[in-house]
Design an enzyme around this catalytic site. Structure first.
Site, PDB file in Angstrom:
ATOM      1  N   TYR A 109       0.822  -1.222   0.000  1.00 11.17           N
ATOM      2  CA  TYR A 109       0.000   0.000   0.000  1.00 11.17           C
ATOM      3  C   TYR A 109       0.853   1.269   0.000  1.00 11.17           C
ATOM      4  O   TYR A 109       0.596   2.210   0.740  1.00 11.17           O
ATOM      5  CB  TYR A 109      -0.970   0.016   1.182  1.00 11.17           C
ATOM      6  CG  TYR A 109      -1.740  -1.263   1.402  1.00 11.17           C
ATOM      7  CD1 TYR A 109      -2.153  -2.060   0.326  1.00 11.17           C
ATOM      8  CD2 TYR A 109      -2.084  -1.684   2.683  1.00 11.17           C
ATOM      9  CE1 TYR A 109      -2.858  -3.232   0.521  1.00 11.17           C
ATOM     10  CE2 TYR A 109      -2.798  -2.857   2.886  1.00 11.17           C
ATOM     11  CZ  TYR A 109      -3.184  -3.623   1.813  1.00 11.17           C
ATOM     12  OH  TYR A 109      -3.890  -4.787   2.016  1.00 11.17           O
ATOM     13  N   HIS A 110       1.854   1.285  -0.884  1.00 12.75           N
ATOM     14  CA  HIS A 110       2.746   2.444  -0.989  1.00 12.75           C
ATOM     15  C   HIS A 110       2.813   2.982  -2.419  1.00 12.75           C
ATOM     16  O   HIS A 110       3.901   3.211  -2.955  1.00 12.75           O
ATOM     17  CB  HIS A 110       4.165   2.073  -0.521  1.00 12.75           C
ATOM     18  CG  HIS A 110       4.241   1.575   0.876  1.00 12.75           C
ATOM     19  ND1 HIS A 110       5.290   0.793   1.335  1.00 12.75           N
ATOM     20  CD2 HIS A 110       3.413   1.736   1.931  1.00 12.75           C
ATOM     21  CE1 HIS A 110       5.091   0.490   2.603  1.00 12.75           C
ATOM     22  NE2 HIS A 110       3.957   1.055   2.980  1.00 12.75           N
ATOM     23  N   PRO A 111       1.685   3.233  -3.081  1.00  9.46           N
ATOM     24  CA  PRO A 111       1.751   3.761  -4.450  1.00  9.46           C
ATOM     25  C   PRO A 111       2.362   5.157  -4.472  1.00  9.46           C
ATOM     26  O   PRO A 111       2.139   5.965  -3.573  1.00  9.46           O
ATOM     27  CB  PRO A 111       0.285   3.784  -4.887  1.00  9.46           C
ATOM     28  CG  PRO A 111      -0.493   3.928  -3.610  1.00  9.46           C
ATOM     29  CD  PRO A 111       0.296   3.145  -2.596  1.00  9.46           C
TER      30      PRO A 111
END
Length: 554
Positions: free
Chosen positions: A473-475
């Site tokens: 969850y690190h776009p």
């Protein structure tokens, strides 16, 4: 929160997430600057335990009430599998639904940024003062760490015996222990600071926004969707919003997009900024040909390496339904107990091979065997590490497929699409097994649950990763800062080719940082606030940092 506002604002901030909260506070410090924050999601109600109990983090991650509920498109490298990508749709943004882990990244990340033309002011020496300004590290500060800032940071006790055993195993495997992964030495294993305070999640809204909501020049409006940015020629002059089913145009002196690495490029494309080959077939009038919008998407991914635990010391009993009322009562009335921790209390960073200059793998250790979203808990006591490459050369994209702002854009990460990425995943599993099989964990180590003893060859490892990989969850990086042809923003986060428009969020990163990205986003927003307000930037702080040969940077 105020719902009435003047028709014109000096600054319109699109997105009340991590960066938006920072900018709202900093820019409204000048009483003559009228600031409007528009958030598509709901307020982060103080009494909503699902947002504010640290151990309840699985609830907002798995609820459409708090997040955009994105999925990637079919991933070519994962045989068409879609990968879930939650992003915060609530005041505080993804800081309201994340794992509360505070990782700045490696100093070399920023020195690599500064080697790119025009980005000299983004070196580690330049960003370190902004990291310190935002921090209030409760165990105390030092040359590298800050105190007295808006964001309280707690350092966990790591009192479960599995943590000591894990740390011992990492040392036996030949890896260093570090006192602070956010200080002089990131490389190695240690405790992870977390964004909690007095037993509660301390998101960006609580840290930055709520203390200043009474400022007369600051207006915050929730449940407002921004449909597009309004241009007059090449100048952004306002935004078209949808609220309660009605469309309205709000004018502003400057528009600042803070929607994150998915929403910001989506909004730019809907507003006519992007690749004409994408926009024109959809009927979008092109304001400026900007081919980099939505491209070069980066992310971190991870898998779980899980073991059964032979002693009854894991968190498994806390998962039993009949224990939930007691855990909830402890937290509700005393902010204590299992509910007061995010449980991602330790981890580390290592190099999977001798060719890389600084760590390319990240670990999170968890004293229970369960998925990040709370699903698929293993029966019985267990423990696990989350592991994955953090400096992959994989690149994806975010592209609209409709002019309807409520329709999710196409998101493709391209996991496992490069030789480097596949090689690092194989190294990640082999390095992890080497750690987990050391004597330090022997008193607790049962059978390997995942990948499992049958997974041994390179091909078997890659097949396991294909089936089990999840996003961390690190776009990021979809509106890159820079001066090259695919850059979207300049070093001051102005959008190339137009006026009156900036982007300030994870999308402007030139490359993803080494670890969880919440801390870097706050730093970027702190630095951007000074740039936008015309303040004198904080003086660079030249401090040494750890290098792989055991020496220090110059």
């Amino acid at each position: 929160m105020s719902t009435s506002s003047p028709s014109t604002f000096d600054k319109i901030i699109v997105g009340g997430g991590s960066a938006g909260c920072v900018l709202a506070r900093r820019l409204s410090e000048d009483p003559s600057t009228r600031v409007l924050v528009l958030e598509a999601g709901r307020p982060d109600h103080r009494m909503d335990f699902r947002l504010h109990m640290p151990a309840a983090l699985t609830y907002p991650l798995a609820s459409r009430a708090y997040n955009w509920w994105y999925d990637s498109g079919p991933e070519p490298g994962l045989e068409g599998r879609r990968v879930y990508q939650p992003r915060g749709k609530v005041l505080g943004g993804s800081s309201s639904i994340n794992g509360m882990i505070f990782i700045r990244g490696n100093p070399m990340d920023y020195d690599q940024w500064a080697k790119k033309p025009g980005l000299e002011s983004w070196s580690y020496a330049h960003v370190l003062p902004y990291f310190k300004r935002l921090e209030d590290r409760l165990i105390g500060g030092d040359d590298y760490r800050g105190t007295g800032g808006p964001l309280h940071l707690e350092t966990p006790d790591c009192d479960n015996p599995l943590f000591d055993a894990f740390f011992q195993a990492t040392r036996e495997a030949g890896y260093p222990t570090t006192d602070d992964v956010n200080g002089f030495q990131q490389e190695g294993f240690g405790k992870f600071d977390r964004t909690t305070f007095r037993g509660r999640r301390f998101n960006a809204a609580r840290a930055y926004l709520h203390p200043v909501l009474d400022r007369p020049n600051l207006t915050v409006r929730c449940k407002v969707l921004v449909r597009r940015i309004v241009f007059e020629g090449k100048r952004a002059v306002g935004v078209e919003i949808v609220e309660g089913g009605k469309s309205t145009i709000i004018r502003g002196g400057e528009i600042i997009c803070c929607g994150g690495a998915i929403n910001s490029p989506q909004l730019l494309q809907l507003s006519g900024l992007g690749n004409p080959a994408l926009l024109e077939p959809l009927g979008v009038d092109v304001v400026h040909d900007l081919p980099g919008v939505g491209e070069a998407l980066e992310d971190h991914a991870e898998v779980y390496v899980q073991y059964a635990c032979t002693q009854p010391v894991s968190l498994y009993p806390a998962l039993k339904w009949w224990r939930q009322p007691w855990i909830g009562a402890q937290w509700l009335f005393g902010r204590t107990g299992i509910g007061a921790s995010n449980h991602f209390e330790a981890g580390g960073f290592i190099r999977s091979n001798d060719e890389v200059e600084y760590p390319n793998l990240q670990y999170h250790f968890l004293p229970v065997a369960i998925r990040y979203n709370g699903a698929s808990a293993r029966k019985g006591h267990g423990y696990q590490v989350h592991v994955g490459p953090v400096r992959s050369d994989v690149r994806g994209h975010v592209r609209i497929s409709s002019t309807d702002p409520t329709q999710h854009p196409e998101i493709v990460f391209n996991y496992l699409s490069t030789e480097q990425d596949r090689r690092e995943w194989i190294e990640a599993i082999r390095c992890t097994r080497n750690i987990m099989e050391q004597d330090g964990l022997a008193p607790f180590r049962g059978e390997e649950l995942a990948p499992g003893p049958s997974v041994q060859t390179d091909a078997q490892i890659l097949e396991f990763v294909k089936e089990e990989l999840e996003s961390a969850y690190h776009p990021s990086c979809t509106c890159k800062m820079g001066t090259h042809a695919m850059a979207v923003t300049d070093p001051e986060m102005n959008v190339h080719g137009v006026e009156g428009l900036r982007v300030v969020d994870a999308s402007v990163m030139p490359t993803i940082t080494n670890g969880n990205i919440y801390a870097p986003v706050l730093m970027i927003a702190e630095k951007a606030a000074d740039i936008i307000a015309g303040n004198t930037p904080l003086e660079p702080t030249n401090l040494p940092y750890f290098r792989k040969d055991g020496g220090k940077s110059e």
